[in-house]
Design an enzyme around this catalytic site. Structure first.
Site, PDB file in Angstrom:
ATOM      1  CE1 TYR A 170       8.756   8.352   9.108  1.00 37.52           C
ATOM      2  CE2 TYR A 170       9.354  10.653   8.819  1.00 37.52           C
ATOM      3  CZ  TYR A 170       8.940   9.448   8.280  1.00 37.52           C
ATOM      4  OH  TYR A 170       8.722   9.340   6.922  1.00 37.52           O
ATOM      5  CG  ASP A 181       7.871  -7.698  10.628  1.00 39.84           C
ATOM      6  OD1 ASP A 181       8.780  -6.862  10.512  1.00 39.84           O
ATOM      7  OD2 ASP A 181       6.989  -7.625  11.497  1.00 39.84           O
ATOM      8  CB  VAL A 182      11.405  -5.008   6.908  1.00 36.34           C
ATOM      9  CG1 VAL A 182      10.965  -5.033   5.458  1.00 36.34           C
ATOM     10  CG2 VAL A 182      10.657  -3.965   7.718  1.00 36.34           C
ATOM     11  NE  ARG A 195      -0.657  -0.297   4.963  1.00 38.75           N
ATOM     12  CZ  ARG A 195      -0.420   0.675   5.839  1.00 38.75           C
ATOM     13  NH1 ARG A 195      -0.805   1.905   5.563  1.00 38.75           N
ATOM     14  NH2 ARG A 195       0.178   0.422   6.987  1.00 38.75           N
ATOM     15  CG  ASN A 199       8.206   2.009   0.591  1.00 44.81           C
ATOM     16  OD1 ASN A 199       8.107   3.223   0.452  1.00 44.81           O
ATOM     17  ND2 ASN A 199       7.169   1.250   0.979  1.00 44.81           N
ATOM     18  CE  LYS A 205      11.618   7.436   6.916  1.00 41.55           C
ATOM     19  NZ  LYS A 205      11.656   6.320   5.960  1.00 41.55           N
TER      20      LYS A 205
HETATM   21  P1  NDP Z   1       2.173   3.858   4.833  1.00 39.22           P
HETATM   22  O1  NDP Z   1       1.968   3.887   6.300  1.00 39.22           O
HETATM   23  O2  NDP Z   1       1.052   4.205   3.929  1.00 39.22           O
HETATM   24  O3  NDP Z   1       2.752   2.433   4.389  1.00 39.22           O
HETATM   25  C1  NDP Z   1       3.824   1.868   5.091  1.00 39.22           C
HETATM   26  C2  NDP Z   1       4.193   0.558   4.447  1.00 39.22           C
HETATM   27  O4  NDP Z   1       5.266  -0.019   5.185  1.00 39.22           O
HETATM   28  C3  NDP Z   1       3.044  -0.433   4.450  1.00 39.22           C
HETATM   29  O5  NDP Z   1       3.084  -1.200   3.274  1.00 39.22           O
HETATM   30  C4  NDP Z   1       3.374  -1.293   5.667  1.00 39.22           C
HETATM   31  O6  NDP Z   1       2.846  -2.593   5.612  1.00 39.22           O
HETATM   32  C5  NDP Z   1       4.895  -1.350   5.552  1.00 39.22           C
HETATM   33  N1  NDP Z   1       5.502  -1.779   6.799  1.00 39.22           N
HETATM   34  C6  NDP Z   1       5.523  -1.121   7.988  1.00 39.22           C
HETATM   35  N2  NDP Z   1       6.166  -1.847   8.914  1.00 39.22           N
HETATM   36  C7  NDP Z   1       6.549  -2.990   8.294  1.00 39.22           C
HETATM   37  C8  NDP Z   1       7.252  -4.147   8.695  1.00 39.22           C
HETATM   38  N3  NDP Z   1       7.699  -4.280   9.955  1.00 39.22           N
HETATM   39  N4  NDP Z   1       7.500  -5.122   7.795  1.00 39.22           N
HETATM   40  C9  NDP Z   1       7.065  -4.996   6.526  1.00 39.22           C
HETATM   41  N5  NDP Z   1       6.378  -3.940   6.057  1.00 39.22           N
HETATM   42  C10 NDP Z   1       6.130  -2.949   6.945  1.00 39.22           C
HETATM   43  O7  NDP Z   1       3.397   4.834   4.569  1.00 39.22           O
HETATM   44  P2  NDP Z   1       3.908   5.538   3.231  1.00 39.22           P
HETATM   45  O8  NDP Z   1       3.561   4.733   2.062  1.00 39.22           O
HETATM   46  O9  NDP Z   1       3.515   6.954   3.305  1.00 39.22           O
HETATM   47  O10 NDP Z   1       5.485   5.495   3.514  1.00 39.22           O
HETATM   48  C11 NDP Z   1       6.378   4.662   2.771  1.00 39.22           C
HETATM   49  C12 NDP Z   1       7.797   5.133   3.055  1.00 39.22           C
HETATM   50  O11 NDP Z   1       7.913   6.504   2.646  1.00 39.22           O
HETATM   51  C13 NDP Z   1       8.157   5.110   4.548  1.00 39.22           C
HETATM   52  O12 NDP Z   1       9.513   4.762   4.690  1.00 39.22           O
HETATM   53  C14 NDP Z   1       7.937   6.556   4.968  1.00 39.22           C
HETATM   54  O13 NDP Z   1       8.675   6.902   6.093  1.00 39.22           O
HETATM   55  C15 NDP Z   1       8.385   7.286   3.715  1.00 39.22           C
HETATM   56  N6  NDP Z   1       7.904   8.655   3.586  1.00 39.22           N
HETATM   57  C16 NDP Z   1       6.559   8.922   3.442  1.00 39.22           C
HETATM   58  C17 NDP Z   1       6.127  10.228   3.299  1.00 39.22           C
HETATM   59  C18 NDP Z   1       4.702  10.581   3.104  1.00 39.22           C
HETATM   60  O14 NDP Z   1       4.380  11.792   3.164  1.00 39.22           O
HETATM   61  N7  NDP Z   1       3.790   9.656   2.879  1.00 39.22           N
HETATM   62  C19 NDP Z   1       7.078  11.342   3.320  1.00 39.22           C
HETATM   63  C20 NDP Z   1       8.452  10.946   3.466  1.00 39.22           C
HETATM   64  C21 NDP Z   1       8.830   9.647   3.588  1.00 39.22           C
HETATM   65  P3  NDP Z   1       1.493  -3.028   6.440  1.00 39.22           P
HETATM   66  O15 NDP Z   1       0.354  -2.770   5.487  1.00 39.22           O
HETATM   67  O16 NDP Z   1       1.716  -4.473   6.726  1.00 39.22           O
HETATM   68  O17 NDP Z   1       1.422  -2.172   7.666  1.00 39.22           O
END
Ligand code: NDP
Length: 255
Positions: free
Chosen positions: A162, A68-69, A21, A95, A166
């Site tokens: 956070y 899980d990462v 997602r 990501n 980063k």
């Molecule tokens: P979301 O919260 O929408 O999605 C996070 C994703 O990371 C999900 O697919 C989630 O999976 C997965 N995830 C979290 N923890 C784990 C884990 N332990 N193992 C495997 N998968 C995991 O966040 P975004 O899409 O917005 O963020 C994606 C990246 O971009 C992140 O690194 C975030 O910090 C970075 N980012 C985002 C910004 C934004 O404005 N959106 C801005 C700057 C950086 P699950 O569905 O299983 O929870």
């Protein structure tokens, strides 16, 4: 080869963690549209299966690997399964991420550890696992998803763990680029600003003044307009780029 051809990932295999997602799903689609066969890593098996099916409907090739990462065995399986299914791997997009909003004095040790585990330690471990393979094969491109939060302190919400995680991702990116460059492995980071996903409630009026009006472009970004930056960093279009942090934030960090 034209300049545009350099963006193509035909014949390459790309892995995206947290690809079920949000940004990860958009990155996986964009890499597949550029010609890569894509492996989507994630915890949500139903969402993973749905993504693979949706991409297949559009003629794109993807495989989902559950995991899980923060679990070493799952990370090892992500690489092993990628090689088993596609026989090679060329690109890793680190990501998966997590964020906790809380003022510093209210951040618990558990909150802190959770954010550091997912955003930093897992990025390191996944990079090490795939980096070992890339160094051995003498090629590979790693794209770590950092954040403008590694460069500025966001307002009005506080998120010290956070922000620290980063900033560390950006410098880990430079460290790995320095070490693995001689082996032909490039390591870069993408630092997005506010992009509409579950993590960033960009439509919430309480954030409008500081998230939207303070940005030179005066809006948030979309997954679709961010994803081509990952294709750039993953592909030969950026063959002389390594150790860089590419900021895509609508100008936010200009102030
Ligand atoms: P979301 O919260 O929408 O999605 C996070 C994703 O990371 C999900 O697919 C989630 O999976 C997965 N995830 C979290 N923890 C784990 C884990 N332990 N193992 C495997 N998968 C995991 O966040 P975004 O899409 O917005 O963020 C994606 C990246 O971009 C992140 O690194 C975030 O910090 C970075 N980012 C985002 C910004 C934004 O404005 N959106 C801005 C700057 C950086 P699950 O569905 O299983 O929870």
């Amino acid at each position: 080869m034209t300049s545009l051809d350099r963006f193509l990932l035909t014949g390459r295999v790309a892995v995206v963690t947290g690809g079920t997602r949000g940004l990860g799903a958009g990155f996986a689609r964009a890499l597949a549209e550029a010609g890569a066969r894509v492996v989507i890593g994630g915890r949500d098996e139903a969402a993973g299966a749905e993504m693979v099916a949706t991409l297949a409907d559009d003629g794109l090739t993807a495989e989902f690997v559950a995991g899980d990462v923060t679990e070493d065995a799952d990370v090892a399986r992500l690489l092993a399964r990628t090689l088993e299914v596609f026989g090679r791997v060329d690109v890793l997009v680190n990501n998966a991420g997590a964020c906790v909003h809380a003022p510093a004095l209210e951040v618990t040790d558990a909150d802190w550890q959770h954010v550091i585990d997912v955003n930093l330690t897992a990025v390191w471990r996944v990079a090490r696992t795939f980096g070992r393979h890339f160094v051995a094969q003498g090629a590979g491109s790693i794209v770590n998803i950092g954040s403008m939060s590694g460069m500025i302190v966001n307002r009005p919400q506080w998120q010290p763990a956070y922000n620290a995680s980063k900033a560390a991702v950006h410098h880990l990116t430079r460290s790995l680029a320095a070490e693995w460059g001689p082996a032909g492995v490039r390591v870069n980071a993408l630092a997005p600003g506010y992009i509409k996903t579950d993590m960033s409630p960009v439509d919430d009026p309480q954030f409008r003044r500081q998230w939207i009006e303070d940005a030179p472009l005066q809006r948030y970004g979309t997954v679709e307009e961010l994803a081509p930056a990952v294709v750039f960093l993953a592909s030969d279009a950026s063959s002389f780029v390594s150790g860089s942090v590419l900021v895509a934030d609508g100008g936010y960090t200009a102030f």
